[in-house]
Motif scaffolding. Sequence first.
Motif, short mmCIF file in Angstrom:
data_model
loop_
_atom_site.label_atom_id
_atom_site.label_comp_id
_atom_site.label_asym_id
_atom_site.label_seq_id
_atom_site.Cartn_x
_atom_site.Cartn_y
_atom_site.Cartn_z
N UNK A 202 -4.76 -0.02 -3.79
CA UNK A 202 -3.69 -1.08 -4.14
C UNK A 202 -4.24 -2.05 -5.13
N UNK A 203 -5.32 -2.54 -4.91
CA UNK A 203 -5.72 -3.82 -5.67
C UNK A 203 -6.07 -3.48 -7.05
N UNK A 204 -6.83 -2.27 -7.17
CA UNK A 204 -7.19 -1.66 -8.50
C UNK A 204 -5.84 -1.43 -9.24
N UNK A 205 -4.92 -0.74 -8.61
CA UNK A 205 -3.69 -0.35 -9.26
C UNK A 205 -3.05 -1.84 -9.95
N UNK A 206 -3.23 -2.82 -9.19
CA UNK A 206 -2.34 -3.74 -9.68
C UNK A 206 -3.17 -4.68 -10.99
N UNK A 207 -4.32 -3.90 -11.31
CA UNK A 207 -5.24 -4.60 -12.56
C UNK A 207 -4.50 -4.54 -13.67
N UNK A 208 -3.63 -3.52 -13.72
CA UNK A 208 -3.01 -3.31 -15.42
C UNK A 208 -1.34 -3.64 -15.30
N UNK A 209 -0.97 -3.78 -16.37
CA UNK A 209 0.71 -4.53 -16.37
C UNK A 209 1.56 -3.44 -15.59
N UNK A 210 1.32 -2.31 -15.71
CA UNK A 210 2.30 -1.37 -14.80
C UNK A 210 2.26 -1.12 -13.42
N UNK A 211 1.19 -2.00 -12.85
CA UNK A 211 1.03 -1.94 -11.64
C UNK A 211 0.85 -0.75 -10.96
N UNK A 212 0.18 0.35 -11.65
CA UNK A 212 -0.16 1.74 -10.90
C UNK A 212 -1.03 2.33 -11.33
N UNK A 213 -1.67 3.44 -10.65
CA UNK A 213 -2.65 4.10 -11.21
C UNK A 213 -2.33 5.02 -11.97
#
Length: 246
Positions: A202-213
């Motif tokens: 979840x933390x990694x997914x939040x790294x991009x502007x779309x907040x997803x993998x």
Amino acid sequence: MSNQPQKTAIITGASRGIGADLARKLARDGFAVIVNYNSSADAAEKLVSEITDAGGTARAVAADVASRDGVAQLFDAAKSAFGGVDVLVNNAGIMTGGAIADTDDATFEKQVAVNLGGVFRGMRAAANQLRDGGRIISFSSSVVGLYQPHYGVYAATKAAVEALTHILAKELGSRGITVNAVAPGPVNTAFFLSGKSDELVANIAAMNPFKRLGEPDDITHVVSFLASEQGGWINGQTIRANGGVV
């Protein structure tokens, strides 16, 4: 219907994950596909059956791209089955994380052998055997540029892939062959998820502007475009398909 002969694509490490999705996508695009695998014979044959049942053309070929003759086996099989090669996708790769200070020689050498050695030999074979107007597409990673701890060796191998990509593009331009790299960010595959907690994912997914993998299709569509006629003016580039991670 086109009277042009069917084009052929070799995809390394294609028995599962993004490689398998690429095989499906390029087969739908009309390519005859060489599905390369190292140890996952059952998965590769199942994928080939899926592609052929859907009306596509594919062959499974065993080869270890880390070995000196592995890539040569793939090109020999492609030429024997389909008459030649138009596209090479250097997809096979491994990642073993860890601090640089704690990385032993065997871990270092294995990643270099697969991620860099396999790509180098693939590029060399393609440079000599690809038909004019062909495509060479290699996988880098968005860890290049992020420089995160515990990805040192992996990032180094992928940075080398990008350097080879930019140089080979200049060497093959006279033949109309494009050479590019795709650098995914985190993608929702077993390869990425392995060993990670739900909280970390979840933390990694939040790294991009779309907040997803990313999803496999986010990557396969980029490769499909680069392999197509429409991708012919994209050359010597690394495309960071990562949803905006910087």
